[in-house]
Structures are given as C-alpha cells and as structure tokens.
Design a protein around this motif. Structure first.
Motif, PDB file in Angstrom:
ATOM      1  N   TRP A  77     -33.368 -15.509  43.883  1.00  0.00           N
ATOM      2  CA  TRP A  77     -34.915 -16.748  44.688  1.00  0.00           C
ATOM      3  C   TRP A  77     -36.310 -15.723  44.910  1.00  0.00           C
ATOM      4  O   TRP A  77     -36.619 -16.379  44.754  1.00  0.00           O
ATOM      5  N   ASP A  78     -36.287 -14.301  45.135  1.00  0.00           N
ATOM      6  CA  ASP A  78     -37.182 -13.936  44.853  1.00  0.00           C
ATOM      7  C   ASP A  78     -38.084 -13.863  43.666  1.00  0.00           C
ATOM      8  O   ASP A  78     -39.167 -14.415  43.299  1.00  0.00           O
ATOM      9  N   GLU A  79     -37.349 -14.256  42.381  1.00  0.00           N
ATOM     10  CA  GLU A  79     -37.875 -14.281  40.737  1.00  0.00           C
ATOM     11  C   GLU A  79     -38.179 -15.857  41.025  1.00  0.00           C
ATOM     12  O   GLU A  79     -39.633 -16.280  40.422  1.00  0.00           O
ATOM     13  N   ALA A  80     -37.330 -16.742  41.462  1.00  0.00           N
ATOM     14  CA  ALA A  80     -38.151 -18.264  41.769  1.00  0.00           C
ATOM     15  C   ALA A  80     -39.314 -18.378  42.284  1.00  0.00           C
ATOM     16  O   ALA A  80     -40.107 -18.947  41.989  1.00  0.00           O
ATOM     17  N   LEU A  81     -39.207 -17.680  42.983  1.00  0.00           N
ATOM     18  CA  LEU A  81     -40.409 -18.085  44.106  1.00  0.00           C
ATOM     19  C   LEU A  81     -41.655 -17.298  43.728  1.00  0.00           C
ATOM     20  O   LEU A  81     -43.125 -18.420  43.945  1.00  0.00           O
ATOM     21  N   ASP A  82     -41.456 -16.159  43.272  1.00  0.00           N
ATOM     22  CA  ASP A  82     -42.786 -16.013  42.322  1.00  0.00           C
ATOM     23  C   ASP A  82     -43.434 -16.789  41.309  1.00  0.00           C
ATOM     24  O   ASP A  82     -44.148 -16.412  41.185  1.00  0.00           O
ATOM     25  N   ARG A  83     -42.590 -17.080  40.860  1.00  0.00           N
ATOM     26  CA  ARG A  83     -42.445 -17.877  39.689  1.00  0.00           C
ATOM     27  C   ARG A  83     -43.436 -18.868  40.118  1.00  0.00           C
ATOM     28  O   ARG A  83     -45.039 -19.640  38.860  1.00  0.00           O
ATOM     29  N   ILE A  84     -43.309 -19.630  40.992  1.00  0.00           N
ATOM     30  CA  ILE A  84     -44.068 -20.945  41.606  1.00  0.00           C
ATOM     31  C   ILE A  84     -44.943 -20.357  42.413  1.00  0.00           C
ATOM     32  O   ILE A  84     -45.704 -20.927  41.771  1.00  0.00           O
ATOM     33  N   ALA A  85     -44.898 -19.582  43.135  1.00  0.00           N
ATOM     34  CA  ALA A  85     -46.661 -19.212  43.194  1.00  0.00           C
ATOM     35  C   ALA A  85     -47.718 -17.875  42.450  1.00  0.00           C
ATOM     36  O   ALA A  85     -48.750 -19.079  42.478  1.00  0.00           O
ATOM     37  N   GLY A  86     -47.559 -17.690  41.383  1.00  0.00           N
ATOM     38  CA  GLY A  86     -47.694 -17.367  40.709  1.00  0.00           C
ATOM     39  C   GLY A  86     -48.662 -18.150  39.614  1.00  0.00           C
ATOM     40  O   GLY A  86     -49.688 -18.558  39.302  1.00  0.00           O
ATOM     41  N   GLU A  87     -47.276 -19.740  39.342  1.00  0.00           N
ATOM     42  CA  GLU A  87     -48.237 -20.435  38.125  1.00  0.00           C
ATOM     43  C   GLU A  87     -48.882 -21.186  38.671  1.00  0.00           C
ATOM     44  O   GLU A  87     -50.457 -22.122  38.417  1.00  0.00           O
ATOM     45  N   LEU A  88     -48.910 -21.576  40.483  1.00  0.00           N
ATOM     46  CA  LEU A  88     -49.850 -22.350  41.735  1.00  0.00           C
ATOM     47  C   LEU A  88     -50.655 -21.449  41.293  1.00  0.00           C
ATOM     48  O   LEU A  88     -51.943 -22.455  41.016  1.00  0.00           O
ATOM     49  N   GLY A  89     -50.529 -20.432  41.692  1.00  0.00           N
ATOM     50  CA  GLY A  89     -51.973 -19.792  42.054  1.00  0.00           C
ATOM     51  C   GLY A  89     -52.525 -20.123  40.566  1.00  0.00           C
ATOM     52  O   GLY A  89     -53.922 -20.385  40.609  1.00  0.00           O
ATOM     53  N   SER A  90     -52.120 -19.776  38.887  1.00  0.00           N
ATOM     54  CA  SER A  90     -53.076 -19.674  37.862  1.00  0.00           C
ATOM     55  C   SER A  90     -53.801 -20.810  37.844  1.00  0.00           C
ATOM     56  O   SER A  90     -55.015 -21.180  37.282  1.00  0.00           O
TER      57      SER A  90
END
Ligand code: SF4
Length: 743
Positions: A77-90
C-alpha cells in the motif's frame, strides 16, 4: 468476524432494495429476506440475491497493483500510495492543478462522493472533476430544476404509484432494470388504474401496459408535444391550476400547438388514435403521473424532452398535488445522492452551485478554507474524458468503468491510454483498471458503512456486515492517505459517520438539506427523505420554519394532506416544561419530506415554470449509408458496465454476452437468421454480436445491451453528441448499418 444478521441494502441499482446479510461459517455471507423495508418487502432480483459472489477473493483485487515494465504487479500500500501522490504532485507542479482529472461514480456512498469532491478541490485544487452519473439522469435533473426549481428523482414515494389513476412510463424497462418495482405498477392496475408505456421495443415492461406506444427512437419530445396539443384541443387544460400554480403557459402552449397530431404521427410513427387514447387515459382520472428514465433522457435534447413531459403534467394539473406528478426513475445505486454532494463538475455539497458566492462561503467555512481557493466549475463527464491526454495529464478514477460505459468508447479508451498517469480504485480489475498505472483494491458495500440516497430521495444507511479481506482499504482511507502525502493532514477522516456529520453541516440550508438526518434516525426510521433540515438550536417556543424549497406536508393513505407540521413538537421538549427565556431546549425533529411541492414549488415565486420546447431530430438520423436506428439498454441479469455482475456465474449463465435484437423484416432484408453474427457499424466504429430476432422491436431499429467489453461493446457505436444543458450524451439513438458477418 461479525456473527449476527445485519439489515442493509443491495449494492446495485437505485431501488436500493433492503436485505439482511449473515456471515456463513465458511467465511462468506448470505443474503436473507428483509421484509421491513417498504420498497421491496423482501423481494430481490437475481443481481441482489447473488451480490455476495463479488465479495469472494476469487474474483476481486486484494493487493495494490503498480505498473512496472508494462505489467501490473503486486505492491505494498505504501508503494502504491507514494507512487500516486508523487505522480499527482509532479504533474501539478509542472502543468498546474487542472492537469489533474478526477472521475467518480454514482455507486459511491454519499460520504465518499462528498469526500471525493472535497479532495479534488481542497487537496488537488482542480476544477476537473465529474462522474459517471452525468451519463445517467442529468437531463432529468436539469429539466426538474428548470421547471420545479429542484431536482429530486421522485418527488413522492413509490408507494403512491398504486393509488394514482394513470402512469405514463417513458423509456423505462423496469421489469429488467429493477424488477421488484414492477409490483407498484401491477397494484396500480389491480386498483383500476392504467399504465401507458412509451418504448420503441415491446419490453417485458411494455407487455404489462394497457397502452404501448412505440415511437421512433429520439422522438419522445415530439410525442409529448403532440399529447399536449391534444390536451389543449380537447379542452382538458386545468385552467385554475395553471393560473394559480404555474408561469410561462402561453409560450409553452404556443409551442405545443405547432405540433399537430398528424405531424406528430409522421415524426414518431405513433398514430393519432393512439395519441388520443393516451390523452384520454391520462386526463380522465383524478390523479396521474409521468415517469421518465434513460430512454427520453439520454438524448442530445434530453432536457427539453423532460421539459415537454413536465409541461404535460403542469397543463393538466398533475404536479405538486397528491398522487400526481412528474418523476425520474434514477438508475445507479446512489445516482441521487451522488449528484447532490459535490462530485459533479459544477456543484458543492447540499446541491449547491459552485459558482454561487454564498454557497462557496458556506462550504468553505465548513471545510476551513478560503472561499477564493476553491476552483470554479469544470468539464462535464464526456468532455473531461475526451480531454484526457491533452491538458488533463492524469486521472484518479473511482467506481467507474468508462472503457465499457462511455459513449464512443474506443476513443475514450485511447484517451485513457494517452494519459501520463492513471490511478483507479476498484474492487475488481475492470477493463479501465487494467489500463491503470496504479490500481488500489477497495472495500465494497457489505464491508463498509455509509449512506445512499435512493430514487425516492430516501436517505438510507448501508451497514457493514462482514470484515473485509486483508489487503483492501476503503476509498475514504485512500483519500485520507493521499491527502496526507500531498500535504493536507486534516479534514479527511476515515470514519463514515464523522464524514456524514460534516456533510450535514455542509448541506445545511442547501436544496438537498441533510442537516436533520443522523445515522441513528436512518436505522430507526428505515431511511429519511430529504430535505430534512436540522432543528433550530435555541428556540424558546416551537416555531414552524419551512424547508427552504419544499413542503414537508404528509399525505395519508387516501392521498389527503394529513396536515403534519414541518417540525412537529418534540416529546422531549414537552417533558422539559415551560421554556425559560434563553433556555436551550432539544430541537424538534424534522420528519423528512416524502412528498415535495404540495404547497409550493421550489422556485422564487413558488410556481412551477413551463418551458417552451419544440421537436428537433436526433443528432444523427438514419441515411443511405447508416439506414437503421441503434438504441441501447440493459438486461435483467447484468448491471451497467458489468464489472461486478460479469463475475457472477449465475448471472453469466443467464446473460452470457451481447446480442443484436432486430425485427424479422429487417432480418429478412439482411438475410440474417437467429444467432448469426451481425456487424453493427456506426460512424464511431464496429461491434459484432449474434442476432436475436423478435417482433418486439420496430423494424427500423436494432437494440444492443451495453454490459460487455470487446468485440460486442455497444458503446463503441454510440454518439457522444451532448445535450446543451445537461451535457448528457446521446446514448439512446444513433444511425448504424447492420451486416451479416460471413464465417
Ligand atoms: Fe438490487 Fe436493484 Fe435488483 Fe433491488 S432491483 S435487488 S436494488 S439490483
């Protein structure tokens, strides 16, 4: 594991049938009859009965998936959520907040729909949010707001139907879409009332009718105008009602009088004697109703078509009176609540408008943000999907499967593939989830608590009955975690009741006012109809504030006004004795509003508004190259895009795949026999499915159900021409040619 039986509601359509769920020793859950819920009294269709099959880990996602090297692979879950937040943020940093799209669904609970709208506007700061409910009932909503000042699908409970004199059911096949509702119409006929069905197909619903009108697809507007013309010509206008309770009659009358019955017969194919018979059946009883569904609504003139049917009701005094009125049979489970609390492009909770400064101030205060920080209205559903991969670079999608359900679906599939980043929350790997960069497995109906608002406007509590499998989380947890990762630590709780308490405040004073509703009341009262304002906090004497837009009067079994006060006196207040000056007493309880408009409509002057409308053809009419109408719809054993029901063996056995329904005369012209593969070709693409030959369809029309992906996907063909007001695509009519596919 919980062990007792839990009263709750079906995960599928807007009827929201009551059911009990009991855990089984094997770790599953079984559906048992729940007779105390008045809408279905224990009856369920096959979809509801088999719904637990989708809870099984055999068919669902139980781990986040992240795309790696072109393949979706399990992740934490952490990998998936980090990936989403990172992509949306950038993407936001590089292209601005409106590069982030959000797409919701009419199946989300009110708490989730509310939180998704807040998440988009407060955390992402994007205006680009809409939802698949736009494809469901937006034309009825727009028509209702124009005429009555308020949109609630049904302004009366279903239990009123058997007591009225006549119902015109326009473009609804509820024998297949919501079978338990059919009993209201059977009871109507048993009581001496009549049923008129308007549908280009002789559906199982039409077979129940006293009169079945089979207009050409896309001509419901002309049909309604022709009926209104005859109402005027035959002197059946309720002049006193029109004078006392409406405005704009002369313009609407003039528009209708331009539609001579013979002209309407030529447009619709419905004969003048049938038109006259329909008018007689509708006008002779004391009370009558018109109910529309997707048939007339999913057209590029859906709002005007709804307006024409409402005009018929108003001219004959059949709105805002006991046992009379216009209503829309909403389709999706939370199609009603989902359009009230902020996941729509132009809307804030409580059915407030996003471009209304007072609404922005009210909601911003509840959210603890600056009103100026809230973005303005965004694009409608099809326009949003069509813009993917252009200025919208990423999409966060919940509870929707546009690869199957959007019009011009092959094009939308390409738009989804062209995104920089796609994240999907779903319970199964839908066709849309399969395209995603990250898929989050989420909890579903039996595993979580939340409110739904049925087609009656009845707010219901769906209760958690079983423990979700390890590895899944709720959509609310997803938004909480993403908000935190994107720098918003507060304001996104995961407890649905806490969110509902906030929703109550956000909706207070709005058209869809839920502020007087609590989870406890929903359980104790088997649901509460909105509007249901909260009591004044510190009255010193009982007063009778009215709901801002509706009557809370009740109607007893005979259809007479039972004379309930809006806020009946509260026993707790009586027990407290005489009020002391300034004392704070328990507030009176608003009973909810089962029946709207009995005293006044929700317009500024309290009058219903006629809307002058005229017939116009469908955006695409048959021609030499594409000589046949295509219309689309549903079958009883599948639901919407089929993401859930196509995973249920019993339902698949009953409805294994798509088909093309056509008349024997058309089949003979094509040289097609039952079961032959037919190619249906429109300007958008080509679909192939076996022939199903029946005399129950017009010879100029073919029908395809839209539940399946792949070669037989009906929405490959459909036309995204939009209604100018509701932005509803024209799912229900386009031009096609049909060919037998050579082996
Ligand atoms: Fe569920 Fe609708 Fe069937 Fe009722 S009619 S059981 S709500 S799908």
């Amino acid at each position: 594991m919980e062990t007792t039986s839990t009263p709750t509601h079906c995960p599928y359509c807007a009827l929201q049938c009551g059911m009990n769920l009991s855990p089984t020793p094997e770790g599953g859950v079984e559906v048992t009859e729940r007779v105390d819920f008045p809408v279905n009294r224990g009856a369920l269709c096959g979809k509801g009965r088999t719904a637990p099959a989708v809870l099984s880990s055999r068919v669902r996602l139980t781990s986040p998936l992240v795309r790696s090297g072109g393949t979706l692979v399990p992740a934490t879950w952490d990998e998936a959520l980090d990936r989403i937040a990172g992509e949306l943020g950038s993407i936001r940093a590089g292209h601005g907040p409106d590069a982030l799209g959000v797409f919701g669904g009419g199946g989300l609970t009110n708490e989730k729909a509310y939180t998704l709208g807040k998440f988009a506007r407060v955390v992402l700061g994007t205006s680009q949010i809409d939802y698949n409910g736009r494809f469901c009932m937006s034309s009825a909503a727009a028509g209702g707001i124009k005429a009555f000042g308020l949109d609630r699908g049904l302004p009366f409970p279903l239990e009123d139907i058997p007591k009225t004199g006549c119902v015109i059911l326009v473009g609804s096949n509820l024998a297949e879409t919501m079978p338990p509702a059919l009993r209201f119409f059977s009871e109507l006929r048993e009581n001496g009332g009549t049923l008129i069905v308007v549908d280009p197909r002789r559906t199982r619903t039409a077979e129940q009718a006293d009169l079945h009108l089979m207009p050409r697809p896309g001509t419901d507007l002309a049909l309604a105008l022709g009926l209104l013309h005859l109402v005027v010509a035959e002197g059946r206008v309720d002049e006193e009602y029109v004078r006392e309770r409406t405005s704009g009659w002369e313009e609407a009358r003039a528009a209708a009088m331009a539609h001579w019955p013979e002209h309407v017969e030529r447009i619709t194919g419905v004969s003048v004697p049938q038109l006259r018979e329909a008018v007689r059946m509708f006008c002779e009883p004391e009370a009558a109703m018109v109910l529309t569904a997707r048939g007339p609504e999913q057209q590029s003139k859906g709002t005007d078509t709804v307006g024409a049917w409402i005009n018929l009701c108003l001219a004959t005094g059949r709105a805002g009176r006991p046992l009379s009125g216009y209503g829309c049979l909403t389709g999706q489970g939370n199609g009603q609540g989902g359009r009230e609390h902020g996941q729509k492009a132009d809307q804030l909770p409580g059915y407030r408008k996003l471009d209304d400064p007072a609404a922005r101030r009210h909601v911003a205060e509840v959210w603890g943000v600056d009103p100026d920080s809230l973005p303005g209205p965004g694009r409608s559903a099809y326009e949003l999907l069509d813009a993917l991969g252009t200025d919208i670079r990423s999409l966060l999608l919940m509870a929707s499967n546009p690869v199957v359900s959007a019009p011009r679906a092959a094009h939308i599939e390409e738009r989804l593939k062209s995104l920089d980043f796609l994240a999907v929350c779903d319970v199964v790997l839908s066709e849309t989830a399969a395209l995603a960069d990250v898929v989050l497995p989420v909890t579903q109906w039996a595993e979580e608590t939340g409110t739904m608002t049925s087609l009656e406007g009845r707010v219901l509590l769906r209760q958690r009955a079983i423990t979700p499998p390890a590895g899944v989380r709720s959509d609310l947890e997803v938004m909480h975690e993403l908000a935190a990762r994107l720098g918003v630590e507060k304001g996104f709780p995961t407890d649905p009741e806490e969110i509902f308490e906030e929703l109550r405040r956000a909706s207070a004073g709005g058209p869809a006012d839920y502020s007087g509703i609590t989870y406890r009341r929903l359980v104790e009262e088997n649901g509460v109809f909105w509007p249901c304002p909260a009591a004044p906090a510190t009255p010193t004497a009982p007063t009778a504030p009215t709901a801002p837009t509706a009557s809370a009067s009740a109607v007893d079994d005979d259809g007479e006004d039972a004379g309930l006060d809006v806020f009946p006196e509260d026993p707790a207040r009586d027990e407290a004795g005489p009020a002391q000056p300034g004392a704070v007493l328990p507030g009176p309880v608003h009973p909810g509003t089962p029946r709207l408009f009995l005293d006044r409509f929700a317009t500024d002057d309290g009058r219903a508004r006629f809307v002058p409308v005229s017939h116009r053809p469908a955006a695409e009419e048959p021609d030499e190259e594409y000589p046949v109408f295509l219309t689309t719809g549903r079958v009883v054993a599948q639901y919407q895009s089929g993401a859930q029901t196509r995973r249920v063996d019993e339902l698949n056995a009953a409805a294994p795949g798509p088909f093309v329904e056509l008349h024997p005369r058309l089949a003979a012209r094509l040289g097609a026999a039952e079961g032959d593969p037919l190619a249906v070709v429109s300007r958008r693409g080509r679909a192939v499915a076996p022939a199903r030959i029946t005399t129950g369809i017009r010879p100029d029309t073919v029908f395809m159900p839209f539940h399946w992906p792949g070669e037989g996907r009906a929405n490959t063909l459909t036309n995204p021409a939009l209604d100018p007001t509701s932005r509803m695509p024209e799912f229900k009519v386009c031009a096609v040619r049909v060919e037998v596919v050579e082996p």
